[in-house]
Design a protein around this motif. Structure first.
Motif, PDB file in Angstrom:
ATOM      1  N   GLU A 141      18.929 -17.165  10.382  1.00 57.04           N
ATOM      2  CA  GLU A 141      18.297 -16.975  11.443  1.00 57.04           C
ATOM      3  C   GLU A 141      18.014 -18.115  12.406  1.00 57.04           C
ATOM      4  OE1 GLU A 141      14.435 -15.373  10.216  1.00 57.04           O
ATOM      5  OE2 GLU A 141      15.527 -14.204   8.940  1.00 57.04           O
ATOM      6  N   THR A 142      18.160 -19.306  12.019  1.00 60.84           N
ATOM      7  CA  THR A 142      17.876 -20.462  12.932  1.00 60.84           C
ATOM      8  C   THR A 142      19.177 -21.534  13.106  1.00 60.84           C
ATOM      9  OG1 THR A 142      17.238 -22.006  11.093  1.00 60.84           O
ATOM     10  CG2 THR A 142      15.559 -20.339  12.035  1.00 60.84           C
ATOM     11  N   ALA A 143      20.173 -21.660  12.373  1.00 56.55           N
ATOM     12  CA  ALA A 143      21.224 -22.522  12.369  1.00 56.55           C
ATOM     13  C   ALA A 143      20.544 -23.900  11.901  1.00 56.55           C
ATOM     14  CB  ALA A 143      22.040 -22.570  13.624  1.00 56.55           C
ATOM     15  N   VAL A 144      19.643 -23.655  11.192  1.00 58.75           N
ATOM     16  CA  VAL A 144      19.164 -25.077  10.447  1.00 58.75           C
ATOM     17  C   VAL A 144      19.326 -24.881   8.907  1.00 58.75           C
ATOM     18  CG1 VAL A 144      17.145 -26.449   9.828  1.00 58.75           C
ATOM     19  CG2 VAL A 144      17.289 -25.488  12.220  1.00 58.75           C
ATOM     20  N   GLU A 145      19.961 -25.833   8.497  1.00 58.34           N
ATOM     21  CA  GLU A 145      20.174 -25.926   7.111  1.00 58.34           C
ATOM     22  C   GLU A 145      19.124 -26.738   6.440  1.00 58.34           C
ATOM     23  OE1 GLU A 145      24.120 -27.667   5.468  1.00 58.34           O
ATOM     24  OE2 GLU A 145      24.890 -27.544   7.697  1.00 58.34           O
ATOM     25  N   ALA A 146      18.459 -26.151   5.222  1.00 56.37           N
ATOM     26  CA  ALA A 146      17.104 -26.617   4.799  1.00 56.37           C
ATOM     27  C   ALA A 146      17.411 -26.590   3.080  1.00 56.37           C
ATOM     28  CB  ALA A 146      16.059 -25.466   5.309  1.00 56.37           C
ATOM     29  N   PRO A 173      13.915 -29.510   6.428  1.00 57.09           N
ATOM     30  CA  PRO A 173      15.275 -29.170   7.283  1.00 57.09           C
ATOM     31  C   PRO A 173      16.064 -30.523   6.849  1.00 57.09           C
ATOM     32  CG  PRO A 173      13.798 -30.435   8.693  1.00 57.09           C
ATOM     33  CD  PRO A 173      12.869 -30.089   7.644  1.00 57.09           C
ATOM     34  N   LEU A 174      17.554 -30.354   6.812  1.00 53.85           N
ATOM     35  CA  LEU A 174      18.493 -31.288   6.257  1.00 53.85           C
ATOM     36  C   LEU A 174      19.469 -31.560   7.938  1.00 53.85           C
ATOM     37  CD1 LEU A 174      19.662 -29.780   2.988  1.00 53.85           C
ATOM     38  CD2 LEU A 174      18.222 -31.711   3.501  1.00 53.85           C
ATOM     39  N   ARG A 175      19.754 -30.502   8.305  1.00 53.17           N
ATOM     40  CA  ARG A 175      20.647 -30.718   9.629  1.00 53.17           C
ATOM     41  C   ARG A 175      20.705 -29.449  10.269  1.00 53.17           C
ATOM     42  NH1 ARG A 175      22.801 -32.321   5.555  1.00 53.17           N
ATOM     43  NH2 ARG A 175      24.026 -30.969   4.092  1.00 53.17           N
ATOM     44  N   GLY A 176      21.083 -29.658  11.460  1.00 52.31           N
ATOM     45  CA  GLY A 176      21.436 -28.462  12.523  1.00 52.31           C
ATOM     46  C   GLY A 176      20.371 -28.491  13.502  1.00 52.31           C
ATOM     47  N   GLU A 177      20.714 -27.989  14.934  1.00 50.54           N
ATOM     48  CA  GLU A 177      19.740 -27.698  15.900  1.00 50.54           C
ATOM     49  C   GLU A 177      19.048 -26.298  15.890  1.00 50.54           C
ATOM     50  OE1 GLU A 177      19.844 -28.246  20.687  1.00 50.54           O
ATOM     51  OE2 GLU A 177      21.353 -29.299  19.445  1.00 50.54           O
ATOM     52  N   ALA A 178      17.850 -26.310  15.790  1.00 47.18           N
ATOM     53  CA  ALA A 178      17.481 -24.881  15.796  1.00 47.18           C
ATOM     54  C   ALA A 178      17.623 -23.883  17.002  1.00 47.18           C
ATOM     55  CB  ALA A 178      15.645 -24.963  15.805  1.00 47.18           C
ATOM     56  N   ARG A 179      18.334 -22.965  16.822  1.00 43.88           N
ATOM     57  CA  ARG A 179      18.679 -22.026  17.940  1.00 43.88           C
ATOM     58  C   ARG A 179      18.711 -20.615  17.313  1.00 43.88           C
ATOM     59  NH1 ARG A 179      23.756 -20.378  16.658  1.00 43.88           N
ATOM     60  NH2 ARG A 179      25.022 -21.899  15.436  1.00 43.88           N
ATOM     61  N   VAL A 180      18.649 -19.591  18.289  1.00 45.18           N
ATOM     62  CA  VAL A 180      18.740 -18.085  17.610  1.00 45.18           C
ATOM     63  C   VAL A 180      20.328 -18.039  17.124  1.00 45.18           C
ATOM     64  CG1 VAL A 180      18.895 -15.624  18.499  1.00 45.18           C
ATOM     65  CG2 VAL A 180      17.281 -17.204  19.364  1.00 45.18           C
ATOM     66  N   ASN A 181      20.263 -17.563  15.955  1.00 44.37           N
ATOM     67  CA  ASN A 181      21.748 -17.742  15.217  1.00 44.37           C
ATOM     68  C   ASN A 181      22.045 -16.172  14.659  1.00 44.37           C
ATOM     69  OD1 ASN A 181      23.693 -19.297  14.244  1.00 44.37           O
ATOM     70  ND2 ASN A 181      23.239 -19.170  12.363  1.00 44.37           N
ATOM     71  N   ASP A 182      21.084 -15.215  15.018  1.00 42.25           N
ATOM     72  CA  ASP A 182      21.539 -13.791  14.621  1.00 42.25           C
ATOM     73  C   ASP A 182      20.587 -12.817  15.465  1.00 42.25           C
ATOM     74  OD1 ASP A 182      18.929 -13.643  13.771  1.00 42.25           O
ATOM     75  OD2 ASP A 182      19.241 -13.515  11.646  1.00 42.25           O
ATOM     76  N   ASP A 183      20.661 -11.593  15.299  1.00 43.79           N
ATOM     77  CA  ASP A 183      20.057 -10.624  16.299  1.00 43.79           C
ATOM     78  C   ASP A 183      18.605 -10.374  15.775  1.00 43.79           C
ATOM     79  OD1 ASP A 183      20.657  -9.104  13.927  1.00 43.79           O
ATOM     80  OD2 ASP A 183      21.735  -7.587  15.234  1.00 43.79           O
ATOM     81  N   GLU A 184      18.089 -11.017  15.011  1.00 43.33           N
ATOM     82  CA  GLU A 184      16.649 -10.712  14.289  1.00 43.33           C
ATOM     83  C   GLU A 184      15.725 -11.358  15.034  1.00 43.33           C
ATOM     84  OE1 GLU A 184      15.966 -10.796  10.077  1.00 43.33           O
ATOM     85  OE2 GLU A 184      18.123 -10.733   9.533  1.00 43.33           O
ATOM     86  N   SER A 185      16.160 -12.379  15.931  1.00 47.64           N
ATOM     87  CA  SER A 185      15.185 -13.240  16.457  1.00 47.64           C
ATOM     88  C   SER A 185      15.597 -13.289  18.313  1.00 47.64           C
ATOM     89  CB  SER A 185      15.050 -14.668  16.047  1.00 47.64           C
ATOM     90  OG  SER A 185      14.667 -14.574  14.609  1.00 47.64           O
ATOM     91  N   VAL A 186      14.485 -13.478  19.037  1.00 47.74           N
ATOM     92  CA  VAL A 186      14.964 -13.814  20.416  1.00 47.74           C
ATOM     93  C   VAL A 186      14.881 -15.370  21.004  1.00 47.74           C
ATOM     94  CG1 VAL A 186      14.527 -11.133  21.264  1.00 47.74           C
ATOM     95  CG2 VAL A 186      12.703 -12.868  21.051  1.00 47.74           C
TER      96      VAL A 186
END
Length: 159
Positions: A70-75, A108-121
Motif C-alpha cells: 500500500e505504501t512502498a515503505v518496508e517496515a 519503518p526501515l526504508r522506502g519513501e511513502a507513496r501510493v503503491n496500489d489502487d486501494e489508496s489515493v
C-alpha cells in the motif's frame, strides 16, 4: 487491490454468506513522532494501513507485505497491540464478512511513502499533533501504540 483469489474461490462455494477473515492493521511510527496513513480509495477517509491475512501466512509477515503493497515503505513489526473481533459487515455486492483483527505497532526501515496500489489515493506521514480526521478505532489503536505498557489489548467479555 482486487479481492484475493482465495476469497473469490470461497465465494464460489458459499455465495454471499458470512465469511470469517483475519484482518491486519499496522500502526507505523517513525522516530520523528509521525504516523504513516493512507487515504482510502473506497471512502476517501484517512486510515491506518490494513489488509487481509493470506492462507498459511504468518500475521507479522502478512502485515509487512500489506504495508509495502500500500505504501512502498518496508517496515518491521515491533509488538502486538490488540486482538479484536469486529461486527459483521456487508459490501455493496451483498458479500458478508466478519474480521478478527490483529493490530501491530511497526517501525519503518526504508522506502519513501507513496501510493503503491489502487486501494489508496494518497499516502503520507502525519505528525501526531496534526492528524487528519480518523475513525475512533484508528485513534484508539494509535493511542495503544504510544502506550509504554506493552500489553496487547483484548476484550474479556461481550461488552
Amino acid at each position: 487491490m482486487p479481492t484475493p483469489k482465495f476469497i473469490l474461490d470461497l465465494r464460489e462455494k458459499i455465495g454471499h454468506d458470512l465469511l470469517w477473515l483475519t484482518g491486519l492493521t499496522g500502526v507505523v511510527l517513525d522516530d520523528q513522532d509521525q504516523v504513516l496513513l493512507v487515504r482510502r480509495a473506497d471512502t476517501g477517509n484517512w486510515a491506518l494501513i490494513g489488509g487481509i491475512l493470506e492462507p498459511g501466512e504468518q500475521p507479522a509477515v502478512g502485515l509487512v507485505r500489506e504495508i509495502f503493497e500500500e505504501t512502498a515503505v518496508e517496515a518491521a513489526v515491533e509488538r502486538l497491540l490488540s486482538v479484536e473481533s469486529f461486527p459483521p459487515a456487508s459490501y455493496p455486492n451483498g458479500d458478508r464478512v466478519q474480521f478478527l483483527d490483529l493490530c501491530f505497532r511497526c517501525r519503518p526501515l526504508r522506502g519513501e511513502a507513496r501510493v503503491n496500489d489502487d486501494e489508496s489515493v494518497d499516502v503520507r506521514w502525519w505528525p501526531l499533533d496534526g492528524l487528519p480526521p480518523l475513525r475512533d478505532t484508528d485513534l484508539m489503536l494509535l493511542q495503544r501504540a504510544l502506550s509504554p505498557d506493552g500489553q496487547p489489548l483484548y476484550l474479556t467479555s461481550e461488552d
